[in-house]
Design an enzyme around this catalytic site. Structure first.
Site, PDB file in Angstrom:
ATOM      1  N   ARG A 191      -2.756  22.271 -13.577  1.00 11.98           N
ATOM      2  CA  ARG A 191      -1.739  21.295 -14.012  1.00 11.98           C
ATOM      3  C   ARG A 191      -1.931  20.885 -15.475  1.00 11.98           C
ATOM      4  O   ARG A 191      -0.978  20.471 -16.137  1.00 11.98           O
ATOM      5  CB  ARG A 191      -1.743  20.067 -13.083  1.00 11.98           C
TER       6      ARG A 191
ATOM      7  N   GLU B 262      -4.135  17.609 -10.651  1.00 11.46           N
ATOM      8  CA  GLU B 262      -4.653  18.035 -11.952  1.00 11.46           C
ATOM      9  C   GLU B 262      -6.158  18.266 -11.948  1.00 11.46           C
ATOM     10  O   GLU B 262      -6.906  17.695 -12.721  1.00 11.46           O
ATOM     11  CB  GLU B 262      -4.263  17.028 -13.069  1.00 11.46           C
TER      12      GLU B 262
ATOM     13  N   LYS C 138       3.289  11.764 -10.600  1.00 17.44           N
ATOM     14  CA  LYS C 138       2.434  10.917 -11.449  1.00 17.44           C
ATOM     15  C   LYS C 138       3.214   9.663 -11.793  1.00 17.44           C
ATOM     16  O   LYS C 138       4.288   9.745 -12.402  1.00 17.44           O
ATOM     17  CB  LYS C 138       2.076  11.649 -12.744  1.00 17.44           C
TER      18      LYS C 138
ATOM     19  N   ARG D  49       0.808  -1.235   0.000  1.00 18.79           N
ATOM     20  CA  ARG D  49       0.000   0.000   0.000  1.00 18.79           C
ATOM     21  C   ARG D  49       0.837   1.280   0.000  1.00 18.79           C
ATOM     22  O   ARG D  49       0.373   2.337   0.419  1.00 18.79           O
ATOM     23  CB  ARG D  49      -0.989   0.023   1.164  1.00 18.79           C
TER      24      ARG D  49
ATOM     25  N   LYS E 157       7.785  23.284 -13.323  1.00 18.69           N
ATOM     26  CA  LYS E 157       6.936  22.129 -12.993  1.00 18.69           C
ATOM     27  C   LYS E 157       6.530  22.170 -11.517  1.00 18.69           C
ATOM     28  O   LYS E 157       5.372  21.936 -11.168  1.00 18.69           O
ATOM     29  CB  LYS E 157       7.669  20.824 -13.324  1.00 18.69           C
TER      30      LYS E 157
ATOM     31  N   HIS F   1       0.362  13.799 -28.838  1.00 13.70           N
ATOM     32  CA  HIS F   1      -0.095  12.431 -28.550  1.00 13.70           C
ATOM     33  C   HIS F   1      -0.749  11.798 -29.771  1.00 13.70           C
ATOM     34  O   HIS F   1      -0.583  10.606 -30.029  1.00 13.70           O
ATOM     35  CB  HIS F   1      -1.108  12.422 -27.392  1.00 13.70           C
TER      36      HIS F   1
ATOM     37  N   GLU G  97      10.628  19.186 -23.857  1.00 16.05           N
ATOM     38  CA  GLU G  97       9.898  19.419 -22.594  1.00 16.05           C
ATOM     39  C   GLU G  97      10.492  20.611 -21.829  1.00 16.05           C
ATOM     40  O   GLU G  97       9.773  21.340 -21.150  1.00 16.05           O
ATOM     41  CB  GLU G  97       9.909  18.168 -21.696  1.00 16.05           C
TER      42      GLU G  97
ATOM     43  N   HIS H  78       8.640  11.070 -28.267  1.00 18.23           N
ATOM     44  CA  HIS H  78       7.654  11.903 -27.578  1.00 18.23           C
ATOM     45  C   HIS H  78       8.003  13.392 -27.747  1.00 18.23           C
ATOM     46  O   HIS H  78       7.153  14.213 -28.063  1.00 18.23           O
ATOM     47  CB  HIS H  78       7.608  11.512 -26.100  1.00 18.23           C
TER      48      HIS H  78
ATOM     49  N   ASN I 264       0.216  20.067 -20.450  1.00 18.43           N
ATOM     50  CA  ASN I 264      -0.049  19.308 -21.680  1.00 18.43           C
ATOM     51  C   ASN I 264       0.075  20.170 -22.933  1.00 18.43           C
ATOM     52  O   ASN I 264      -0.362  19.762 -24.006  1.00 18.43           O
ATOM     53  CB  ASN I 264      -1.456  18.694 -21.627  1.00 18.43           C
TER      54      ASN I 264
ATOM     55  N   HIS J 225       0.672  18.722 -26.322  1.00 15.81           N
ATOM     56  CA  HIS J 225       0.490  17.276 -26.196  1.00 15.81           C
ATOM     57  C   HIS J 225      -0.753  16.750 -26.910  1.00 15.81           C
ATOM     58  O   HIS J 225      -0.842  15.550 -27.158  1.00 15.81           O
ATOM     59  CB  HIS J 225       0.454  16.861 -24.720  1.00 15.81           C
TER      60      HIS J 225
HETATM   61  N1  LIG Z   1       5.083  10.926 -14.804  1.00  9.48           N
HETATM   62  C1  LIG Z   1       5.070  12.012 -15.537  1.00  9.48           C
HETATM   63  O1  LIG Z   1       4.669  13.089 -15.097  1.00  9.48           O
HETATM   64  C2  LIG Z   1       5.585  11.933 -16.939  1.00  9.48           C
HETATM   65  C3  LIG Z   1       5.825  13.102 -17.660  1.00  9.48           C
HETATM   66  C4  LIG Z   1       6.380  12.994 -18.931  1.00  9.48           C
HETATM   67  C5  LIG Z   1       6.678  11.739 -19.454  1.00  9.48           C
HETATM   68  N2  LIG Z   1       6.425  10.622 -18.728  1.00  9.48           N
HETATM   69  C6  LIG Z   1       6.737   9.279 -19.251  1.00  9.48           C
HETATM   70  O2  LIG Z   1       8.139   9.191 -19.478  1.00  9.48           O
HETATM   71  C7  LIG Z   1       8.366   8.168 -20.445  1.00  9.48           C
HETATM   72  C8  LIG Z   1       9.445   8.597 -21.407  1.00  9.48           C
HETATM   73  O3  LIG Z   1      10.631   8.828 -20.697  1.00  9.48           O
HETATM   74  P1  LIG Z   1      12.067   8.855 -21.408  1.00  9.48           P
HETATM   75  O4  LIG Z   1      12.003   9.675 -22.622  1.00  9.48           O
HETATM   76  O5  LIG Z   1      13.055   9.195 -20.352  1.00  9.48           O
HETATM   77  O6  LIG Z   1      12.211   7.361 -21.955  1.00  9.48           O
HETATM   78  P2  LIG Z   1      13.008   6.078 -21.446  1.00  9.48           P
HETATM   79  O7  LIG Z   1      12.950   5.932 -19.998  1.00  9.48           O
HETATM   80  O8  LIG Z   1      12.510   4.946 -22.278  1.00  9.48           O
HETATM   81  O9  LIG Z   1      14.509   6.393 -21.889  1.00  9.48           O
HETATM   82  C9  LIG Z   1      14.837   6.501 -23.252  1.00  9.48           C
HETATM   83  C10 LIG Z   1      15.934   5.513 -23.641  1.00  9.48           C
HETATM   84  O10 LIG Z   1      17.190   5.982 -23.155  1.00  9.48           O
HETATM   85  C11 LIG Z   1      17.832   4.980 -22.376  1.00  9.48           C
HETATM   86  N3  LIG Z   1      18.584   5.700 -21.352  1.00  9.48           N
HETATM   87  C12 LIG Z   1      18.084   6.323 -20.275  1.00  9.48           C
HETATM   88  N4  LIG Z   1      19.049   6.988 -19.639  1.00  9.48           N
HETATM   89  C13 LIG Z   1      20.195   6.773 -20.312  1.00  9.48           C
HETATM   90  C14 LIG Z   1      21.534   7.213 -20.153  1.00  9.48           C
HETATM   91  N5  LIG Z   1      21.869   8.080 -19.184  1.00  9.48           N
HETATM   92  N6  LIG Z   1      22.454   6.773 -21.030  1.00  9.48           N
HETATM   93  C15 LIG Z   1      22.101   5.943 -22.051  1.00  9.48           C
HETATM   94  N7  LIG Z   1      20.853   5.518 -22.269  1.00  9.48           N
HETATM   95  C16 LIG Z   1      19.913   5.935 -21.414  1.00  9.48           C
HETATM   96  C17 LIG Z   1      16.723   4.103 -21.879  1.00  9.48           C
HETATM   97  O11 LIG Z   1      17.201   2.820 -21.596  1.00  9.48           O
HETATM   98  C18 LIG Z   1      15.764   4.115 -23.070  1.00  9.48           C
HETATM   99  O12 LIG Z   1      16.185   3.177 -24.013  1.00  9.48           O
HETATM  100  C19 LIG Z   1       7.034   7.885 -21.117  1.00  9.48           C
HETATM  101  O13 LIG Z   1       6.569   6.627 -20.705  1.00  9.48           O
HETATM  102  C20 LIG Z   1       6.121   8.992 -20.588  1.00  9.48           C
HETATM  103  O14 LIG Z   1       4.775   8.586 -20.468  1.00  9.48           O
HETATM  104  C21 LIG Z   1       5.898  10.701 -17.489  1.00  9.48           C
HETATM  105 ZN   LIG Z   2       5.398  15.117 -22.379  1.00  6.31          ZN
END
Ligand SMILES: NC(=O)c1ccc[n+]([C@@H]2O[C@H](COP(=O)([O-])OP(=O)(O)OC[C@H]3O[C@@H](n4cnc5c(N)ncnc54)[C@H](O)[C@@H]3O)[C@@H](O)[C@H]2O)c1
Ligand SMILES: [Zn+2]
Length: 366
Positions: free
Chosen positions: A242, A238, A144, A123, A228, A253, A186, A266, A246, A249
């Protein structure tokens, strides 16, 4: 090193941003009261674990922590219930209890997934975000967490704030260039929605940022996180404000969805989406055309795309994808639109023809 504090009604946590912070992880854990009598589980992916995981494990063990690591395959496809279940199993196997702590080491995928494991395990147990992508300056802050379902992205999740965010900009040196550039979208978004001075600063420093100059990167991430934090502290769950996060987005998206999450990253998709939102703002709100031009120039300075392939991804499919987006209510299109650089608002009830017109201007062949 720069420090920011997130203050919410029910919790407060620090964000540390600096170069070489990973080597001092035990010191920072100690500062937030995570001392060696608590078991730790590092969750990472197959790309990041070999680069930084073993090093972290060794330094934590040396300080007397009982720590283990669980690794999922790199990439968005790991953000699912199957990996969630696997990770819960790993936590049980290692004997984590309610005092134990999860460390999410990786990009947004690992952060969202590991955060969701932390939110659900017994939990809810504490977790620490150790972001290693530029995009994760966004995802690691704000609480999130969640996973995808075959029928929708991020539809299973929770709000679970981390106990700390530790951002070592040195990790960005190993990030593939396309991922780095994608992350800048971003960062730019945070400027465009909230902070015109930051936008100017980004314009001036684009070359040094693309070259990963540490002091500039620390500043950019600090200011991006600052935006942020300001927004999340006013509207954690949100219910209103918040939603402006987006920006770009809605179209972004839709582009990701129609291109099967393969053609555009993305960040690339939302870069195009932000130009689309600016164009739509000019039509709907009468926003000055210079906002469109400045948005495009800034994104181009960071080597981000500002047009999409209209031949491959027809408008009708994009509009359908927008309708499926969970932000469309009662069949009404809602967009975050801009009045001027640094100021945006949510606008509902936008006519489909206006969106079509903005999409047409966004096409590569236009
Ligand atoms: N929670 C939130 O508020 C929020 C906001 C925006 C995005 N997101 C989420 O974030 C995700 C995307 O995140 P991302 O772009 O970081 O993708 P990711 O975590 O998949 O990383 C991108 C790639 O880079 C690699 N990688 C990461 N760090 C590295 C490093 N230092 N050196 C070499 N390789 C590295 C990873 O293994 C992966 O292959 C999506 O799922 C999205 O929905 C969440
Ligand atoms: Zn985003």
């Amino acid at each position: 090193m720069r420090k920011l504090t997130v203050s919410l009604d029910h919790c407060t946590y620090p964000i540390y941003i600096g170069a070489g912070l990973l080597s001092q992880l035990p010191v920072y854990l100690d500062e937030v009261g995570i001392v060696p009598d608590r078991k730790l589980m590092v969750i990472s992916d197959t790309q990041v674990a070999p680069l930084y995981g073993e090093r972290i494990l060794a330094s934590l063990k040396q300080q007397g922590y009982q720590v283990d690591m669980a690794v999922v395959p790199a990439g968005e496809s790991s953000k699912n219930l199957q990996q969630f279940e696997y990770l819960i199993g790993e936590c049980l196997r290692f004997g984590l209890d309610r005092q134990s702590v999860i460390l999410a080491l990786g990009g947004g995928v690992v952060g969202d997934l590991a955060g969701f494991v932390a939110a659900a395990y017994m939990r809810g147990i504490p977790f620490v975000q150790i972001p290693t992508t530029l995009l994760a300056h966004d995802s690691s802050v704000g609480g999130k967490v969640g996973v995808n379902h075959a029928l929708g992205k991020n539809v299973i999740g929770a709000f679970h704030q981390p106990a700390m965010v530790l951002y070592d900009v040195d990790t960005l040196k190993t990030l593939p260039t396309r991922e780095l550039i994608s992350g800048f979208a971003e960062v730019i978004k945070h400027g465009l929605i909230w902070d015109a001075d930051f936008v100017q600063w980004l314009e001036k420093n684009s070359a040094e940022l693309l070259a990963l100059r540490p002091e500039k990167m620390i500043e950019a991430i600090y200011r991006g996180c600052e935006v942020k934090v300001a927004i999340v502290s006013q509207d954690e769950r949100e219910s209103g404000l918040r939603a402006i996060l987006n920006y770009g987005h809605t179209i972004g998206h839709a582009l990701e969805a129609v291109s099967g999450y393969i053609h555009y990253t993305h960040g690339e998709a939302i870069a195009i989406g932000m130009v689309g939102a600016a164009r739509l703002s000019a039509k709907v709100l009468g926003t000055d055309e210079s906002v469109v031009r400045k948005t495009k120039e800034l994104l181009e300075a960071f080597q981000l795309p500002t047009q999409y392939d209209g031949e491959r991804f027809p408008e009708d499919r994009l509009l359908l994808a927008m309708k499926r987006d969970k932000k469309v209510r009662n069949d009404e299109y809602a967009f975050v639109l801009t009045r001027k650089i640094g100021q945006v608002e949510v606008v509902r009830g936008i006519a489909e023809e206006e969106i079509r017109a903005a999409l047409q201007e966004l096409r590569k062949d236009c």
